[in-house]
Design a protein around this motif. Structure first.
Motif, PDB file in Angstrom:
ATOM      1  N   SER A  39       0.274  -1.332   0.068  1.00 37.13           N
ATOM      2  CA  SER A  39       0.505   0.215  -0.209  1.00 37.13           C
ATOM      3  C   SER A  39       0.719   0.865  -0.093  1.00 37.13           C
ATOM      4  CB  SER A  39      -0.679  -0.008   1.252  1.00 37.13           C
ATOM      5  OG  SER A  39      -0.442  -0.160   2.280  1.00 37.13           O
ATOM      6  N   TYR A  40       1.930   0.858   0.928  1.00 38.48           N
ATOM      7  CA  TYR A  40       2.552   2.443   0.423  1.00 38.48           C
ATOM      8  C   TYR A  40       3.534   2.622  -0.862  1.00 38.48           C
ATOM      9  CZ  TYR A  40       4.346   4.315   5.234  1.00 38.48           C
ATOM     10  OH  TYR A  40       3.633   5.120   6.042  1.00 38.48           O
ATOM     11  N   ASP A  41       3.610   1.312  -1.407  1.00 44.62           N
ATOM     12  CA  ASP A  41       3.755   1.548  -3.319  1.00 44.62           C
ATOM     13  C   ASP A  41       2.659   2.314  -3.827  1.00 44.62           C
ATOM     14  OD1 ASP A  41       6.293   0.406  -2.717  1.00 44.62           O
ATOM     15  OD2 ASP A  41       6.203  -1.255  -3.202  1.00 44.62           O
ATOM     16  N   GLU A  42       1.448   1.384  -4.041  1.00 40.44           N
ATOM     17  CA  GLU A  42      -0.137   2.438  -4.536  1.00 40.44           C
ATOM     18  C   GLU A  42       0.254   3.495  -4.083  1.00 40.44           C
ATOM     19  OE1 GLU A  42      -1.360  -2.781  -4.345  1.00 40.44           O
ATOM     20  OE2 GLU A  42      -2.237  -0.963  -2.988  1.00 40.44           O
ATOM     21  N   ASN A  43       0.460   3.752  -3.736  1.00 41.92           N
ATOM     22  CA  ASN A  43       0.508   5.243  -2.646  1.00 41.92           C
ATOM     23  C   ASN A  43       0.983   6.170  -2.440  1.00 41.92           C
ATOM     24  OD1 ASN A  43      -3.091   4.731  -3.011  1.00 41.92           O
ATOM     25  ND2 ASN A  43      -2.047   3.027  -1.483  1.00 41.92           N
ATOM     26  N   ALA A  44       2.236   6.261  -2.985  1.00 35.52           N
ATOM     27  CA  ALA A  44       3.632   6.697  -3.395  1.00 35.52           C
ATOM     28  C   ALA A  44       2.651   8.019  -3.318  1.00 35.52           C
ATOM     29  CB  ALA A  44       4.811   5.770  -3.560  1.00 35.52           C
ATOM     30  N   ASP A  45       2.442   8.054  -4.518  1.00 35.80           N
ATOM     31  CA  ASP A  45       2.378  10.312  -4.611  1.00 35.80           C
ATOM     32  C   ASP A  45       1.085  10.668  -5.276  1.00 35.80           C
ATOM     33  OD1 ASP A  45       2.704   8.127  -7.039  1.00 35.80           O
ATOM     34  OD2 ASP A  45       4.576   9.609  -7.795  1.00 35.80           O
ATOM     35  N   LYS A  46       0.112   9.803  -4.698  1.00 38.27           N
ATOM     36  CA  LYS A  46      -1.473   9.990  -5.622  1.00 38.27           C
ATOM     37  C   LYS A  46      -1.907  10.785  -3.851  1.00 38.27           C
ATOM     38  CE  LYS A  46      -2.301   4.859  -6.945  1.00 38.27           C
ATOM     39  NZ  LYS A  46      -2.165   4.399  -7.726  1.00 38.27           N
ATOM     40  N   PHE A  47      -3.214  11.016  -4.357  1.00 42.08           N
ATOM     41  CA  PHE A  47      -4.440  10.796  -3.838  1.00 42.08           C
ATOM     42  C   PHE A  47      -4.189  11.679  -2.305  1.00 42.08           C
ATOM     43  CE2 PHE A  47      -4.672   6.532  -5.278  1.00 42.08           C
ATOM     44  CZ  PHE A  47      -6.056   6.767  -6.500  1.00 42.08           C
ATOM     45  N   PHE A  48      -4.585  11.745  -1.181  1.00 42.08           N
ATOM     46  CA  PHE A  48      -4.691  12.577   0.053  1.00 42.08           C
ATOM     47  C   PHE A  48      -3.052  12.850   0.847  1.00 42.08           C
ATOM     48  CE2 PHE A  48      -6.123  14.438   3.700  1.00 42.08           C
ATOM     49  CZ  PHE A  48      -6.349  15.964   3.500  1.00 42.08           C
ATOM     50  N   GLY A  52      -8.678   1.873   1.646  1.00 44.14           N
ATOM     51  CA  GLY A  52      -8.267   1.340   0.005  1.00 44.14           C
ATOM     52  C   GLY A  52      -7.268   1.779   0.084  1.00 44.14           C
ATOM     53  N   TYR A  53      -7.916   3.363  -0.388  1.00 47.52           N
ATOM     54  CA  TYR A  53      -5.929   4.467  -1.110  1.00 47.52           C
ATOM     55  C   TYR A  53      -5.223   4.935  -0.316  1.00 47.52           C
ATOM     56  CZ  TYR A  53      -9.381   3.557  -5.215  1.00 47.52           C
ATOM     57  OH  TYR A  53      -9.514   3.172  -5.846  1.00 47.52           O
ATOM     58  N   ASP A  54      -5.040   4.425   0.681  1.00 43.36           N
ATOM     59  CA  ASP A  54      -3.842   5.145   2.258  1.00 43.36           C
ATOM     60  C   ASP A  54      -3.263   4.788   2.035  1.00 43.36           C
ATOM     61  OD1 ASP A  54      -3.265   5.520   4.654  1.00 43.36           O
ATOM     62  OD2 ASP A  54      -4.789   5.419   5.557  1.00 43.36           O
ATOM     63  N   PRO A  55      -1.729   4.945   2.011  1.00 44.58           N
ATOM     64  CA  PRO A  55      -0.182   4.454   2.013  1.00 44.58           C
ATOM     65  C   PRO A  55      -0.514   3.301   4.349  1.00 44.58           C
ATOM     66  CG  PRO A  55      -0.179   6.471   2.821  1.00 44.58           C
ATOM     67  CD  PRO A  55      -1.430   6.166   2.382  1.00 44.58           C
ATOM     68  N   LEU A  56      -1.372   3.333   4.434  1.00 45.84           N
ATOM     69  CA  LEU A  56      -1.196   2.606   5.935  1.00 45.84           C
ATOM     70  C   LEU A  56      -2.112   1.813   5.422  1.00 45.84           C
ATOM     71  CD1 LEU A  56      -1.215   6.484   8.074  1.00 45.84           C
ATOM     72  CD2 LEU A  56       0.445   5.312   7.203  1.00 45.84           C
ATOM     73  N   ARG A  57      -2.688   1.430   4.797  1.00 41.05           N
ATOM     74  CA  ARG A  57      -3.732   0.235   4.723  1.00 41.05           C
ATOM     75  C   ARG A  57      -2.788  -1.347   5.203  1.00 41.05           C
ATOM     76  NH1 ARG A  57      -4.972  -0.043  -0.808  1.00 41.05           N
ATOM     77  NH2 ARG A  57      -2.676  -1.931  -0.548  1.00 41.05           N
ATOM     78  N   ASP A  58      -2.067  -1.693   4.905  1.00 45.29           N
ATOM     79  CA  ASP A  58      -1.159  -2.981   4.760  1.00 45.29           C
ATOM     80  C   ASP A  58      -1.510  -2.681   5.503  1.00 45.29           C
ATOM     81  OD1 ASP A  58      -1.507  -3.441   1.870  1.00 45.29           O
ATOM     82  OD2 ASP A  58       0.291  -3.203   1.754  1.00 45.29           O
ATOM     83  N   GLU A  59      -0.467  -1.808   6.374  1.00 44.79           N
ATOM     84  CA  GLU A  59      -0.187  -2.205   8.161  1.00 44.79           C
ATOM     85  C   GLU A  59      -1.284  -2.571   9.123  1.00 44.79           C
ATOM     86  OE1 GLU A  59       1.527   1.688  10.106  1.00 44.79           O
ATOM     87  OE2 GLU A  59       1.816   2.229   7.925  1.00 44.79           O
TER      88      GLU A  59
END
Length: 152
Positions: free
Chosen positions: A30-39, A86-93
């Motif tokens: 989720s960090y990779d997926e949301n590295a530079d997009k969304f809030f 879902g659109y959160d770098p913290l999601r997986d943790e």
């Protein structure tokens, strides 16, 4: 882990966690997926951690990274209501933390909003075209109900 009573603070009866930060690491999908997009971005989390911690060693402390706590320490925690998106770098943790708590025997109610961004619950007053108004209202209602039930 130091018990609250040992340091003069009240015991916690319930944890209400909205998209919590639980680990000082940047190694999840989720960090990779949301590295530079969304809030909130993965890069933004690096900035926040660098302003929160004195150094990376502090990030290993379970008070900053509860996901790193041993199962017997987690078992001492109160019940948890956790919301993730879902659109959160913290999601997986957040999923890993919920699983670790369940494995430790802590009651966990985890609700995931797959199509939402970090901090969406605070966006209920936004006008269209924000598509998350219903989800924001839902999480606010659920969180309020969870707290009422926890403190009855």
């Amino acid at each position: 882990m130091v018990a609250e009573k040992d340091i003069g603070v009240p015991e916690i009866d319930h944890q209400l966690l909205l998209y919590p930060v639980t680990n000082h690491a940047y190694d999840t999908k989720s960090y990779d997926e949301n590295a530079d997009k969304f809030f909130l971005t993965g890069r933004g989390m690096v900035w926040f951690w660098n302003h929160y911690l004195r150094d990376d060693i502090d990030g290993a402390n379970i008070l900053a990274s509860p996901l790193r706590a041993r199962e017997e320490t987690l078992a001492e925690l109160p019940p948890v209501t956790l919301y993730s998106c879902g659109y959160d770098p913290l999601r997986d943790e957040q999923f890993a933390y919920a699983d670790a708590l369940v494995d430790a025997g802590v009651p966990v109610e985890h609700t995931h909003y797959d199509d939402m961004i970090h901090d969406f619950a605070n966006m209920s007053q936004l006008s269209e075209p924000f598509q998350g108004i219903e989800a924001a209202n839902d999480v606010q209602e659920r969180a309020g109900r969870a707290l009422r039930e926890a403190f009855e």
